[in-house]
Design a protein around this motif. Structure first.
Motif, PDB file in Angstrom:
ATOM      1  N   SER A 158      23.051 -14.628 -31.554  1.00  0.00           N
ATOM      2  CA  SER A 158      22.337 -15.312 -32.636  1.00  0.00           C
ATOM      3  C   SER A 158      21.243 -16.242 -32.139  1.00  0.00           C
ATOM      4  N   LEU A 159      21.510 -16.958 -31.058  1.00  0.00           N
ATOM      5  CA  LEU A 159      20.588 -17.949 -30.511  1.00  0.00           C
ATOM      6  C   LEU A 159      20.370 -17.665 -29.032  1.00  0.00           C
ATOM      7  N   ILE A 160      19.126 -17.850 -28.565  1.00  0.00           N
ATOM      8  CA  ILE A 160      18.833 -17.570 -27.165  1.00  0.00           C
ATOM      9  C   ILE A 160      17.747 -18.511 -26.668  1.00  0.00           C
ATOM     10  N   ALA A 161      17.939 -19.037 -25.463  1.00  0.00           N
ATOM     11  CA  ALA A 161      16.947 -19.919 -24.854  1.00  0.00           C
ATOM     12  C   ALA A 161      15.897 -19.087 -24.128  1.00  0.00           C
ATOM     13  N   VAL A 162      14.637 -19.289 -24.503  1.00  0.00           N
ATOM     14  CA  VAL A 162      13.516 -18.538 -23.918  1.00  0.00           C
ATOM     15  C   VAL A 162      12.340 -19.479 -23.726  1.00  0.00           C
ATOM     16  N   THR A 163      11.302 -19.006 -23.065  1.00  0.00           N
ATOM     17  CA  THR A 163      10.127 -19.851 -22.893  1.00  0.00           C
ATOM     18  C   THR A 163       9.515 -20.170 -24.251  1.00  0.00           C
ATOM     19  N   ALA A 164       9.000 -21.378 -24.363  1.00  0.00           N
ATOM     20  CA  ALA A 164       8.350 -21.775 -25.607  1.00  0.00           C
ATOM     21  C   ALA A 164       7.196 -20.832 -25.930  1.00  0.00           C
ATOM     22  N   LYS A 165       6.490 -20.378 -24.912  1.00  0.00           N
ATOM     23  CA  LYS A 165       5.347 -19.490 -25.124  1.00  0.00           C
ATOM     24  C   LYS A 165       5.770 -18.191 -25.803  1.00  0.00           C
ATOM     25  N   SER A 166       6.854 -17.573 -25.317  1.00  0.00           N
ATOM     26  CA  SER A 166       7.284 -16.297 -25.893  1.00  0.00           C
ATOM     27  C   SER A 166       7.849 -16.490 -27.293  1.00  0.00           C
ATOM     28  N   ASN A 167       8.564 -17.586 -27.500  1.00  0.00           N
ATOM     29  CA  ASN A 167       9.139 -17.833 -28.818  1.00  0.00           C
ATOM     30  C   ASN A 167       8.051 -18.062 -29.865  1.00  0.00           C
ATOM     31  N   ARG A 168       7.012 -18.752 -29.481  1.00  0.00           N
ATOM     32  CA  ARG A 168       5.957 -19.048 -30.449  1.00  0.00           C
ATOM     33  C   ARG A 168       5.063 -17.833 -30.682  1.00  0.00           C
ATOM     34  N   THR A 171      18.237  -4.297 -25.515  1.00  0.00           N
ATOM     35  CA  THR A 171      19.110  -5.457 -25.708  1.00  0.00           C
ATOM     36  C   THR A 171      18.656  -6.259 -26.920  1.00  0.00           C
ATOM     37  N   TYR A 172      17.350  -6.396 -27.061  1.00  0.00           N
ATOM     38  CA  TYR A 172      16.791  -7.186 -28.162  1.00  0.00           C
ATOM     39  C   TYR A 172      17.109  -6.566 -29.515  1.00  0.00           C
ATOM     40  N   ILE A 173      16.847  -5.279 -29.672  1.00  0.00           N
ATOM     41  CA  ILE A 173      17.083  -4.679 -30.992  1.00  0.00           C
ATOM     42  C   ILE A 173      18.576  -4.534 -31.282  1.00  0.00           C
ATOM     43  N   THR A 174      19.387  -4.372 -30.241  1.00  0.00           N
ATOM     44  CA  THR A 174      20.839  -4.343 -30.453  1.00  0.00           C
ATOM     45  C   THR A 174      21.312  -5.686 -31.004  1.00  0.00           C
ATOM     46  N   GLY A 175      20.839  -6.781 -30.410  1.00  0.00           N
ATOM     47  CA  GLY A 175      21.183  -8.109 -30.905  1.00  0.00           C
ATOM     48  C   GLY A 175      20.658  -8.348 -32.305  1.00  0.00           C
ATOM     49  N   TRP A 176      19.481  -7.816 -32.586  1.00  0.00           N
ATOM     50  CA  TRP A 176      18.895  -7.952 -33.926  1.00  0.00           C
ATOM     51  C   TRP A 176      19.793  -7.284 -34.970  1.00  0.00           C
ATOM     52  N   ALA A 196       9.190  -4.628 -36.143  1.00  0.00           N
ATOM     53  CA  ALA A 196       8.043  -3.798 -36.501  1.00  0.00           C
ATOM     54  C   ALA A 196       6.732  -4.488 -36.140  1.00  0.00           C
ATOM     55  N   GLU A 197       6.804  -5.812 -35.924  1.00  0.00           N
ATOM     56  CA  GLU A 197       5.600  -6.607 -35.680  1.00  0.00           C
ATOM     57  C   GLU A 197       5.533  -7.205 -34.280  1.00  0.00           C
ATOM     58  N   TRP A 198       6.703  -7.372 -33.639  1.00  0.00           N
ATOM     59  CA  TRP A 198       6.719  -8.025 -32.327  1.00  0.00           C
ATOM     60  C   TRP A 198       7.940  -7.572 -31.543  1.00  0.00           C
ATOM     61  N   LEU A 199       7.732  -7.368 -30.240  1.00  0.00           N
ATOM     62  CA  LEU A 199       8.826  -7.110 -29.308  1.00  0.00           C
ATOM     63  C   LEU A 199       8.608  -7.957 -28.068  1.00  0.00           C
ATOM     64  N   PRO A 200       9.659  -8.300 -27.348  1.00  0.00           N
ATOM     65  CA  PRO A 200       9.483  -9.074 -26.113  1.00  0.00           C
ATOM     66  C   PRO A 200       8.532  -8.366 -25.152  1.00  0.00           C
ATOM     67  N   PRO A 201       7.698  -9.102 -24.433  1.00  0.00           N
ATOM     68  CA  PRO A 201       6.795  -8.484 -23.464  1.00  0.00           C
ATOM     69  C   PRO A 201       7.516  -7.656 -22.404  1.00  0.00           C
ATOM     70  N   ARG A 219      18.024 -24.665 -14.002  1.00  0.00           N
ATOM     71  CA  ARG A 219      17.199 -23.455 -13.879  1.00  0.00           C
ATOM     72  C   ARG A 219      17.678 -22.436 -14.907  1.00  0.00           C
ATOM     73  N   TRP A 220      16.710 -21.749 -15.549  1.00  0.00           N
ATOM     74  CA  TRP A 220      17.005 -20.792 -16.612  1.00  0.00           C
ATOM     75  C   TRP A 220      16.161 -19.540 -16.421  1.00  0.00           C
ATOM     76  N   PHE A 221      16.632 -18.441 -17.003  1.00  0.00           N
ATOM     77  CA  PHE A 221      15.862 -17.201 -16.998  1.00  0.00           C
ATOM     78  C   PHE A 221      15.566 -16.810 -18.432  1.00  0.00           C
ATOM     79  N   SER A 222      14.297 -16.612 -18.745  1.00  0.00           N
ATOM     80  CA  SER A 222      13.873 -16.205 -20.083  1.00  0.00           C
ATOM     81  C   SER A 222      13.691 -14.684 -20.100  1.00  0.00           C
ATOM     82  N   PRO A 223      14.604 -13.940 -20.732  1.00  0.00           N
ATOM     83  CA  PRO A 223      14.522 -12.480 -20.686  1.00  0.00           C
ATOM     84  C   PRO A 223      13.377 -11.901 -21.499  1.00  0.00           C
ATOM     85  N   TYR A 224      12.868 -12.637 -22.480  1.00  0.00           N
ATOM     86  CA  TYR A 224      11.766 -12.106 -23.275  1.00  0.00           C
ATOM     87  C   TYR A 224      10.559 -11.763 -22.397  1.00  0.00           C
ATOM     88  N   ASP A 225      10.265 -12.667 -21.454  1.00  0.00           N
ATOM     89  CA  ASP A 225       9.060 -12.493 -20.640  1.00  0.00           C
ATOM     90  C   ASP A 225       9.347 -12.507 -19.147  1.00  0.00           C
TER      91      ASP A 225
END
Length: 237
Positions: free
Chosen positions: A160-170, A190-195, A178-183, A108-114
């Protein structure tokens, strides 16, 4: 199967070396050889971190995804799992069964993007937080093939690397902030800090539009900091 090493462990081990290493005293025959210690990690405010990213125009001329060898054998060369699988195993909330050939069942995994729970490893993608194409645009086009491989399989830091849903990654594809942020809006800081940490770690640049987006997003992240250890060019040739 043995538990995998945490991705942050190599960096932590390196950062501990200065505490253990001491210079060899000079002998009667002359001074001792110099001791080379790994670079210490740096911490800065998010705003200061953004300012530390060199500004440069982007160019995708000559980019092909195969310029970045991935996935390689990962941190544990003889475990049968490549880098992608090792990330998925390390991020499992409930550990899956691992069959020969690194076939994963259950888990079981949790995808933080979505903000989504995932119960099948096959439904996950492993995302390069700063996409391969974006890194090419930002300086990796001038790297050696070995440094690009090291970047594409960077297990030494959890950002550097993160496991997320295929839908959010694609949906993200090769877009920058400037073009995309996690839903999931609560994940934006957290996302922009990692970026920013990834760009600083690998000495990558940012164009004006990306920089403006990062600065605007940072306004909503009071007190946020970045911590990174720069990968020297002579250690990832």
């Amino acid at each position: 199967m043995k538990n995998l090493l945490l991705r942050g462990l190599p960096a932590l081990a390196l950062s501990a070396l200065p505490l253990l290493a001491t210079a060899t005293p000079a002998s009667a025959d002359g001074p001792s050889a110099a001791v080379t210690l790994p670079a210490a990690s740096e911490t800065a405010s998010l705003f200061e971190g953004i300012d530390r990213i060199p500004a440069a125009a982007e160019s995708r001329d000559g980019y092909v995804r195969t310029a970045f060898k991935h996935w390689n054998a990962g941190a544990i060369a003889d475990d049968g799992c490549n880098t992608r699988a090792e990330v998925i195993l390390q991020e499992a909330v409930e550990y899956p069964e691992v069959a020969p050939g690194c076939k994963l069942t259950g888990g079981r995994w949790f995808s933080p993007y979505d903000d989504t729970w995932v119960t099948a490893a096959s439904a996950l993608d492993v995302d390069h937080l700063v996409p391969l194409a974006e890194s090419w645009d930002s300086g990796a086009s001038a790297w050696t093939a070995k440094r690009r491989e090291t970047y594409a399989n960077d297990l030494a830091t959890p950002t550097s690397l993160i496991a997320v849903t295929a839908k959010s990654n694609r949906a993200k594809a090769d877009k920058d902030p400037a073009e995309w942020l996690p839903p999931t809006a609560t994940y934006h800081c957290t996302y922009i800090t990692g970026w920013v940490e990834t760009k600083l770690r690998w000495s990558l640049t940012a164009d004006d539009r990306e920089r403006e987006a990062l600065l605007g997003l940072a306004e909503d992240c009071p007190g946020a900091t970045v911590t990174y250890e720069t990968v020297p060019f002579d250690t990832a040739k």
